[in-house]
Enzyme design. Structure first.
Site, PDB file in Angstrom:
ATOM      1  N   SER A 290       0.869  -1.188   0.000  1.00  0.00           N
ATOM      2  CA  SER A 290       0.000   0.000   0.000  1.00  0.00           C
ATOM      3  C   SER A 290       0.897   1.228   0.000  1.00  0.00           C
ATOM      4  O   SER A 290       2.077   1.134   0.321  1.00  0.00           O
ATOM      5  CB  SER A 290      -0.849   0.032   1.271  1.00  0.00           C
ATOM      6  OG  SER A 290      -0.061   0.416   2.380  1.00  0.00           O
ATOM      7  N   ASP A 291       0.371   2.380  -0.337  1.00  0.00           N
ATOM      8  CA  ASP A 291       1.140   3.586  -0.070  1.00  0.00           C
ATOM      9  C   ASP A 291       1.096   3.831   1.444  1.00  0.00           C
ATOM     10  O   ASP A 291       0.377   3.155   2.192  1.00  0.00           O
ATOM     11  CB  ASP A 291       0.632   4.788  -0.889  1.00  0.00           C
ATOM     12  CG  ASP A 291       1.754   5.818  -1.080  1.00  0.00           C
ATOM     13  OD1 ASP A 291       2.724   5.800  -0.300  1.00  0.00           O
ATOM     14  OD2 ASP A 291       1.661   6.653  -2.000  1.00  0.00           O
ATOM     15  N   TYR A 292       1.849   4.792   1.886  1.00  0.00           N
ATOM     16  CA  TYR A 292       2.099   5.073   3.301  1.00  0.00           C
ATOM     17  C   TYR A 292       0.780   5.263   4.070  1.00  0.00           C
ATOM     18  O   TYR A 292       0.068   6.257   3.849  1.00  0.00           O
ATOM     19  CB  TYR A 292       2.931   6.343   3.348  1.00  0.00           C
ATOM     20  CG  TYR A 292       3.663   6.616   4.627  1.00  0.00           C
ATOM     21  CD1 TYR A 292       5.050   6.513   4.682  1.00  0.00           C
ATOM     22  CD2 TYR A 292       2.999   7.029   5.763  1.00  0.00           C
ATOM     23  CE1 TYR A 292       5.744   6.798   5.842  1.00  0.00           C
ATOM     24  CE2 TYR A 292       3.682   7.311   6.930  1.00  0.00           C
ATOM     25  CZ  TYR A 292       5.052   7.193   6.959  1.00  0.00           C
ATOM     26  OH  TYR A 292       5.735   7.482   8.105  1.00  0.00           O
TER      27      TYR A 292
END
Ligand code: BGC
Length: 744
Positions: A290-292
């Site tokens: 996932s992104d952050y």
């Protein structure tokens, strides 16, 4: 009626679920899955979920909010983490790896990720700038150099390439991408994957690439970062999907889900994006991170009730690894026990992570990254020389009344906040780049023209005047023959979370331009930026404008190469420079409307136009000047009729009619004359960088496989139609030489 023969919709690929005996898997992949499956049999549920969790550490670089504080070492020992990101020290990574291998129950190695976006130590210009070279080989090589340095740093995995198409320069992250065009963007994303991953992912100088941000992160409304993305599936497939697809086809082993919601569903919880499209249709076989915090942010999107619900949705959407927040680790076991996520699904997610670790060779030798001698690998002189060449090729000359190139022996007043700005020139996401290694414009000019011939004055900060700054600048200008004014945006105004509604040079610096202009000296603007800007003011007042971008470690010598005429500018814009911010998003490949404006004479009511502003950007996609002139002539369609599945061939003559040797980018555009859905006015379908001596002429031959003319139809399948097409060739997207061909 058009015929449908070529389908890019790999419907048959629906069976492409990741299973070790699937026929589409390479031998390496099959071996990796087999290894992973055996290991999974020995793992507890918590250990499997641990592989799906990525954390940061207390000393790591911070690239987002809420870096959660945890006992890093305990997590590793307990098998509760599979990966870390953004650790800044090689020894620290090796130390943590040792704990994983020697002190966790199964000794599974960690995978370390970092944002190596445009170089590791040797920093290249920001990616938008690099794309303006249109030099695919050079782009691949720059990624290769980045990979070699990154592996030596101890990092296994880069969060790059960013494949997000964007035509909105309000969005600061355009600096990380390849501009507005899907064809060029696809060539670039593929080249970067090849550069990072090389021929053999298990070698000790290749790293895993990451296709990001899936999907359409560059189309956030109004250029605001993390904002809503909503568009038709046709538009998405035609204009946004191609660079991601080509990165998948080049074998990228990881991908990142984007922050944005996409057609109403946050990307990290979208099964359609992460499973149906990415895996079943495009054939991606690696793992998705996932992104952050993006898994947990589904709670903020208000499509998940809480962290547990968010983890449940992401796992079931086929998202393998949770970056930072920790919902996977916190709720994974509960979700399985409650039957909301099957253990089979956890096994699948885990096996895809383990398979990438295996393919990187980490199970054979977990310490092979980071063992190299840094002194021999980092900042190698040949790589710095290459970075200088790339920087010079990336710079775009927008205007020049003959002031450039400068004459030998000239006295230069070098003024502006970017003239001696080591940190700014390495830009956003500088990787492991160190400002103290930057060779600034000031240094570069002093080396080339002699220190006594360069009078430096900062003149102004980026957004505020400095005391006495203008006076110093004017004094410097008076003593010189010419002013080089290095102005624009700072590195903090480029990259993530840097959206702007004004894309002009800030006022304090415009005052500087006005003041030095009043001295009557010739003024060359060196525009440092990570995005396209409204440069009407600079074009009107300066004698020349050269876009120098944030040019990386070697920006200074590259600028000196160009302004001295040792090299000839050859960069061409990959993102239109708007006339004004009110036009954006502005791009050359607009769709044809029912009321097109044909030209100024049609500038009347009931047409698709602005009342007081042109439709066209100030500088269009593909544009770029040089110190010589190139003449395009004799466009020939060598294959006026081609069958579906064949190759269209078009040639054009290019002659260097000036007095200097130079390089240009010959570009080919097409238009589908009648189609089932609305099509762009023009689309780039070929380009070639060529080098011509003064007076030399070459014939460039373009080959366009008819499959490259595929587009998304009403039934949402993508294929090429028979029919008539217009074709243009020239030095920018305004190319005038025209031809016609038919696909039968
Ligand atoms: C960015 C990503 C980056 C990640 C890790 C996020 O904020 O959107 O592009 O890879 O942080 O640093």
């Amino acid at each position: 009626m058009k015929k449908h023969i070529f389908s890019l919709m790999l419907v048959a690929a629906a069976a492409m679920v990741a299973c070790s005996d699937a026929p589409h898997l390479s031998l390496q992949e099959q071996e990796a899955y087999k290894f992973a499956d055996n290991l999974i049999e020995k793992m507890t549920l918590r250990e499997k979920i641990g592989q799906l969790q990525q954390f940061t550490t207390r000393t790591a670089a911070i690239t987002g909010p809420d870096g959660v504080k945890r006992d890093t070492e305990a997590c590793i020992r307990n098998g509760e983490v599979g990966s870390f990101l953004s650790i800044r020290k090689t020894e620290e990574m090796l130390r943590l790896q040792k704990i994983a291998v020697e002190e966790s129950r199964l000794g599974i190695p960690l995978i370390f990720g970092y944002d190596i976006i445009h170089g590791c130590r040797t920093t290249f210009p920001e990616n938008l700038a690099v794309s303006c070279t249109w030099d695919i080989e050079a782009i691949e090589h720059s990624a290769r150099i980045a990979a070699i340095e990154t592996a030596a740093a101890g990092i296994h995995w880069t969060f790059s390439p960013m494949c997000d198409i964007s035509a909105d320069p309000r969005w600061g992250r355009v600096s990380e991408g390849a501009g507005e065009d899907p064809y060029l963007g696809s060539k670039i994303s593929a080249a970067m994957v090849r550069g990072y991953q090389g021929e053999d992912l298990s070698a000790d100088n290749t790293i895993a690439a990451c296709i990001k941000h899936f999907a359409a992160y560059g189309a956030g409304q109004a250029g605001r970062d993390y904002h809503t993305v909503d568009m038709s599936e046709m538009m998405f497939r035609d204009r946004f999907l191609p660079p991601y697809r080509s990165a998948v086809e080049s074998g990228a082993v990881t991908a990142m889900s984007s922050f944005n919601d996409f057609m109403g569903i946050p990307a990290s919880g979208s099964k359609w994006l992460l499973h149906t499209l990415l895996r079943e249709e495009l054939g991606f076989t690696g793992f998705v991170v996932s992104d952050y915090n993006a898994v947990h942010e589904m709670v903020r999107h208000a499509t998940a009730a809480d962290g547990k619900d968010a983890a449940c949705q992401a796992m079931n959407a086929h998202l393998n690894m949770d970056m930072v927040y920790g919902d996977y680790l916190k709720y994974g076991e509960e979700l399985v026990k409650e039957g909301k996520v099957s253990e089979k699904r956890i096994n699948q997610l885990c096996r895809e992570v383990l398979a990438v670790k295996y393919r990187l060779g980490l199970f054979d030798d977990p310490y092979k990254y980071g063992r190299q001698n840094h002194d021999e690998v980092m900042y190698r002189p040949d790589n710095l020389q290459f970075a200088r060449e790339v920087a010079a090729k990336s710079m775009v000359l927008l205007s020049n009344n003959g002031v450039l190139p400068l004459k030998e022996g000239v006295k230069i007043a070098l003024i502006g906040p970017l003239a001696d700005a080591p940190r700014d020139q390495i830009g956003a996401w500088p990787g492991w780049g160190q400002a103290e290694h930057s060779v600034t414009i000031r240094k570069g000019l002093e080396q080339r023209f002699g220190a006594k011939n360069v009078i430096y004055a900062k003149g102004s900060d980026f957004r505020a005047p400095i005391k006495g700054g203008i006076d110093d600048a004017v004094r410097a200008a008076r003593k010189a023959d010419v002013v080089l004014l290095s102005i624009g945006l700072s590195y903090t105004e480029s990259g993530e979370a840097t959206s702007l509604t004004e894309i002009t040079v800030p006022e304090a610096q415009q005052a500087l331009l006005d003041a030095v202009k009043r001295t009557g000296k010739k003024v060359v603007v060196l525009l440092g930026t990570g995005r396209a800007m409204d440069v009407r003011n600079e074009i009107e007042k300066a004698d020349a404008v050269l876009v120098t971008w944030h040019g990386g470690t070697m920006e200074g010598p590259a600028v000196a190469d160009l302004v001295s005429g040792d090299k000839n500018p050859s960069g061409h814009l990959t993102m239109s420079f708007p006339y004004c911010v009110g036009q954006v998003p502005v791009h050359y490949n607009n769709k044809i409307t029912g009321r097109p404006r044909k030209g100024p004479e049609h500038d009347k009511k009931y047409l698709s136009r602005y009342m007081y502003t042109p439709n066209e950007p100030l500088f269009a996609f593909g544009y770029g000047l040089s110190y010589t002139e190139f003449e395009y002539s004799d466009l020939q369609v060598l294959t006026p009729e081609v069958s579906l599945g064949g190759v269209v061939k078009v040639s054009v003559k290019v002659k260097n009619v000036g007095k200097r040797d130079g390089e240009d980018v010959a570009q080919l555009y097409v238009r589908d004359l009648v189609a089932e859905t609305t099509r762009p006015m023009r689309e780039l379908k070929g380009f070639e960088r060529l080098s011509l001596k003064a007076g030399e002429e070459k014939v460039v031959e373009f080959e366009i496989p008819t499959s490259d003319l595929a587009y998304c139809h009403r039934d949402l399948t993508t294929y090429t139609d028979a029919g008539d097409f217009l074709v243009w060739a020239g030095a920018d997207s305004d190319a005038k030489l025209e031809g016609k061909f038919t696909i039968k």
